[in-house]
Scaffold this active site. Structure first.
Site, PDB file in Angstrom:
ATOM      1  N   HIS A  85     -12.794  -1.391   5.292  1.00  0.00           N
ATOM      2  CA  HIS A  85     -12.895  -0.406   6.374  1.00  0.00           C
ATOM      3  C   HIS A  85     -13.032  -1.096   7.742  1.00  0.00           C
ATOM      4  O   HIS A  85     -13.664  -0.556   8.652  1.00  0.00           O
ATOM      5  CB  HIS A  85     -14.032   0.589   6.120  1.00  0.00           C
ATOM      6  CG  HIS A  85     -13.717   1.537   4.995  1.00  0.00           C
ATOM      7  ND1 HIS A  85     -12.940   2.655   5.151  1.00  0.00           N
ATOM      8  CD2 HIS A  85     -14.043   1.492   3.683  1.00  0.00           C
ATOM      9  CE1 HIS A  85     -12.817   3.280   3.992  1.00  0.00           C
ATOM     10  NE2 HIS A  85     -13.470   2.586   3.074  1.00  0.00           N
TER      11      HIS A  85
ATOM     12  N   GLY B 292      -3.314   5.821  -7.955  1.00  0.00           N
ATOM     13  CA  GLY B 292      -4.577   6.507  -7.668  1.00  0.00           C
ATOM     14  C   GLY B 292      -5.806   5.678  -7.984  1.00  0.00           C
ATOM     15  O   GLY B 292      -6.919   6.192  -8.042  1.00  0.00           O
TER      16      GLY B 292
ATOM     17  N   LEU C 119      -5.316   0.492  -5.693  1.00  0.00           N
ATOM     18  CA  LEU C 119      -4.652  -0.817  -5.647  1.00  0.00           C
ATOM     19  C   LEU C 119      -3.356  -0.745  -4.835  1.00  0.00           C
ATOM     20  O   LEU C 119      -2.487  -1.599  -4.946  1.00  0.00           O
ATOM     21  CB  LEU C 119      -4.386  -1.336  -7.072  1.00  0.00           C
ATOM     22  CG  LEU C 119      -5.666  -1.538  -7.899  1.00  0.00           C
ATOM     23  CD1 LEU C 119      -5.329  -1.945  -9.329  1.00  0.00           C
ATOM     24  CD2 LEU C 119      -6.582  -2.594  -7.261  1.00  0.00           C
ATOM     25  N   SER C 120      -3.258   0.290  -4.021  1.00  0.00           N
ATOM     26  CA  SER C 120      -2.176   0.407  -3.036  1.00  0.00           C
ATOM     27  C   SER C 120      -0.797   0.571  -3.632  1.00  0.00           C
ATOM     28  O   SER C 120       0.165  -0.056  -3.178  1.00  0.00           O
ATOM     29  CB  SER C 120      -2.176  -0.791  -2.077  1.00  0.00           C
ATOM     30  OG  SER C 120      -3.332  -0.756  -1.315  1.00  0.00           O
ATOM     31  N   SER C 121      -0.701   1.435  -4.624  1.00  0.00           N
ATOM     32  CA  SER C 121       0.641   1.722  -5.143  1.00  0.00           C
ATOM     33  C   SER C 121       1.489   2.385  -4.058  1.00  0.00           C
ATOM     34  O   SER C 121       2.694   2.136  -3.975  1.00  0.00           O
ATOM     35  CB  SER C 121       0.561   2.619  -6.379  1.00  0.00           C
ATOM     36  OG  SER C 121      -0.125   3.811  -6.076  1.00  0.00           O
ATOM     37  N   SER C 122       0.868   3.180  -3.187  1.00  0.00           N
ATOM     38  CA  SER C 122       1.690   3.854  -2.174  1.00  0.00           C
ATOM     39  C   SER C 122       2.225   2.866  -1.142  1.00  0.00           C
ATOM     40  O   SER C 122       3.392   2.941  -0.746  1.00  0.00           O
ATOM     41  CB  SER C 122       0.932   4.997  -1.503  1.00  0.00           C
ATOM     42  OG  SER C 122      -0.302   4.555  -1.014  1.00  0.00           O
TER      43      SER C 122
ATOM     44  N   GLU D 100       3.160   6.349   6.453  1.00  0.00           N
ATOM     45  CA  GLU D 100       1.982   6.913   5.781  1.00  0.00           C
ATOM     46  C   GLU D 100       1.128   7.719   6.768  1.00  0.00           C
ATOM     47  O   GLU D 100       0.654   8.801   6.455  1.00  0.00           O
ATOM     48  CB  GLU D 100       1.164   5.788   5.146  1.00  0.00           C
ATOM     49  CG  GLU D 100      -0.084   6.279   4.477  1.00  0.00           C
ATOM     50  CD  GLU D 100      -0.247   5.831   3.037  1.00  0.00           C
ATOM     51  OE1 GLU D 100       0.596   5.064   2.533  1.00  0.00           O
ATOM     52  OE2 GLU D 100      -1.232   6.258   2.427  1.00  0.00           O
TER      53      GLU D 100
ATOM     54  N   ASP E 287      -2.934  -2.707   3.703  1.00  0.00           N
ATOM     55  CA  ASP E 287      -2.213  -2.610   2.431  1.00  0.00           C
ATOM     56  C   ASP E 287      -0.728  -2.920   2.603  1.00  0.00           C
ATOM     57  O   ASP E 287      -0.132  -3.664   1.818  1.00  0.00           O
ATOM     58  CB  ASP E 287      -2.381  -1.201   1.837  1.00  0.00           C
ATOM     59  CG  ASP E 287      -3.837  -0.808   1.710  1.00  0.00           C
ATOM     60  OD1 ASP E 287      -4.717  -1.685   1.786  1.00  0.00           O
ATOM     61  OD2 ASP E 287      -4.101   0.399   1.549  1.00  0.00           O
TER      62      ASP E 287
ATOM     63  N   TYR F 146     -11.966   9.516   4.299  1.00  0.00           N
ATOM     64  CA  TYR F 146     -11.410   8.351   4.992  1.00  0.00           C
ATOM     65  C   TYR F 146     -11.135   8.688   6.453  1.00  0.00           C
ATOM     66  O   TYR F 146     -11.547   7.961   7.366  1.00  0.00           O
ATOM     67  CB  TYR F 146     -10.119   7.921   4.289  1.00  0.00           C
ATOM     68  CG  TYR F 146      -9.515   6.643   4.837  1.00  0.00           C
ATOM     69  CD1 TYR F 146      -9.811   5.416   4.253  1.00  0.00           C
ATOM     70  CD2 TYR F 146      -8.654   6.661   5.929  1.00  0.00           C
ATOM     71  CE1 TYR F 146      -9.261   4.247   4.744  1.00  0.00           C
ATOM     72  CE2 TYR F 146      -8.107   5.500   6.428  1.00  0.00           C
ATOM     73  CZ  TYR F 146      -8.411   4.293   5.830  1.00  0.00           C
ATOM     74  OH  TYR F 146      -7.866   3.137   6.335  1.00  0.00           O
TER      75      TYR F 146
HETATM   76  C1  GLA Z   1      -7.361   1.944   2.250  1.00  0.00           C
HETATM   77  C2  GLA Z   1      -6.506   1.890   3.499  1.00  0.00           C
HETATM   78  C3  GLA Z   1      -6.626   0.528   4.182  1.00  0.00           C
HETATM   79  C4  GLA Z   1      -8.091   0.147   4.400  1.00  0.00           C
HETATM   80  C5  GLA Z   1      -8.899   0.344   3.120  1.00  0.00           C
HETATM   81  C6  GLA Z   1     -10.372   0.149   3.334  1.00  0.00           C
HETATM   82  O1  GLA Z   1      -6.863   1.049   1.301  1.00  0.00           O
HETATM   83  O2  GLA Z   1      -5.151   2.145   3.189  1.00  0.00           O
HETATM   84  O3  GLA Z   1      -5.911   0.546   5.404  1.00  0.00           O
HETATM   85  O4  GLA Z   1      -8.647   0.843   5.467  1.00  0.00           O
HETATM   86  O5  GLA Z   1      -8.708   1.636   2.563  1.00  0.00           O
HETATM   87  O6  GLA Z   1     -10.641  -1.166   3.683  1.00  0.00           O
END
Ligand code: GLA
Length: 390
Positions: free
Chosen positions: A40, A127, A130-133, A165, A177, A226
């Protein structure tokens, strides 16, 4: 090519060939990510330290001579098609909104693209945080770049994917990400300065495994909470008279903390000290001090739990279970929070025993069966094969 990636490659290529009667012109892979420390902080212009992992989104694609984009998701079992001249969200095949957003932003930024046929598959858990999007966005941008010879460097690709996004999907994520999915490097974490968008390579310490533990708790509130955290940080920066919380040192924060309302103060305290923890982590890793790095991970988790309030019971249980096991240097929640995964640095010789023990302890405490991934630090997005157009 690692075996899990060749499985994805074969799956995408054979599905493409049976749908379109010819092999794809290009196959692209973009990785998911796990963040070691710096949570964050990205949307506060601060510092992060993610690795790209050996879990990928793979797209097999060929260009078309009209402006239609046809997408087939092997994992979502659906199809979605649109025209480049009329891009709107698809409320039924919502997975396609990431690709739609990228196609729209490419055009908004003046890139000349045509249509494509594409098959998408992957093994980044969806979901799980792990940043699949981000992997889908970056893979899509890179596929268009490769098919249409676009001038788009990796940082520009990451920014464009983030914009898709933010503006099309409606999640106000930071740059972390998409950046690591585009620029990751094998065997390294990247310490990213989210203001200058420069990075420093941080070797993954030898003999250490990065183990991701998925709580299997769906990240329900993540979007609204968020965006709320982002607003709280913006309020804090405004009250402190700085462009972003990155511009406040811990010493300055302590001098002025009393000026802030209680909730804002806690949010700001997390961000200000988390940035400092990333800087301290670099120093610890450079001198090979894994105990110091582990202590910084523990402090990061406590701050996310108590001040930033984005952890949850299951994440806390997973971190506590891990910290008690032999060979563990550090454990913390990773990503946005509210469920999802923890990241653990574990002596490689203990990785198998750790995985079994943490899974058992977590299952006993929660009644949930976790997923454990021993990860390798991978390269960012790349073309796996490209055959000349007929
Ligand atoms: C998500 C967001 C990132 C980052 C993290 C928290 O993954 O996509 O940009 O803010 O949360 O560190």
């Amino acid at each position: 090519m690692p075996s899990s990636l060749s499985v994805l490659y074969d799956r995408a290529v054979s599905a493409f060939a049976s749908l379109y009667g010819a092999p794809p012109q290009v196959v692209v892979a973009a990785p998911g990510r796990v963040n070691l420390i710096g949570e964050h902080t990205d949307y506060n212009d601060g510092f992060v330290m993610p690795v790209a992992i050996d879990r990928q989104v793979v797209i097999a694609a060929s260009p078309r001579d009209d402006d239609r984009v046809e997408l087939h998701s092997l994992d979502m079992g659906g199809q979605s098609a649109f025209s480049l001249g009329d891009i709107r969200p698809d409320p039924r095949q919502r997975w396609s909104n990431y690709q739609r957003g990228v196609a729209l932003m490419l055009q908004k930024q003046g890139h000349r693209i045509g249509g494509m046929n594409a098959v998408i598959t992957g093994d980044v858990p969806i979901g799980a945080g792990l940043s699949s999007s981000a992997a889908v966005e970056v893979a899509t941008g890179y596929t268009f770049k490769t098919l249409y010879g676009l001038e788009l460097d990796r940082v520009a690709l990451a920014l464009l994917a983030q914009r898709a996004e933010n503006e099309f999907v409606g999640m106000r994520c930071g740059i972390m990400d998409q950046y690591i999915s585009a620029l990751g490097q094998a065997n390294h974490a990247l310490m990213i300065d989210c203001r200058s968008l420069e990075y420093k390579l941080v070797p993954v310490p030898p003999g250490v495994s990065i183990i991701v533990c998925d709580t299997r708790v769906q990240r329900g509130l993540v979007d609204s909470e968020y965006n709320a955290r982002r607003l709280e940080c913006e309020t804090g920066a405004r009250l402190l008279g700085v462009r972003a919380l990155r511009d406040v040192t811990p010493a300055e924060f302590e001098r002025r903390a009393a000026e802030l309302p209680e909730l804002t103060r806690r949010r700001c305290r997390h961000v200000v000290y988390e940035d400092q923890r990333v800087l301290d982590s670099i120093a610890a890793l450079e001198r090979g001090d894994l105990a110091a790095f582990g202590a910084l991970m523990a402090a990061s988790h406590a701050s996310l739990r108590d001040d930033y309030q984005v952890s949850c019971k299951q994440l806390d249980i997973m971190v506590e279970a891990a910290a008690a096991l032999p060979g563990v240097h550090g454990a913390r929640m990773t990503g946005a929070g509210f469920g999802g995964c923890t990241v653990n640095l574990v002596e490689s010789g203990q990785a198998a025993a750790f995985s079994a023990a943490v899974a058992a302890a977590y299952a006993q405490a929660t009644g949930l069966t976790p997923q454990i991934y021993v990860c390798r630090a991978e390269d960012g997005v790349r073309a796996l094969s490209s055959r000349p157009a007929p």
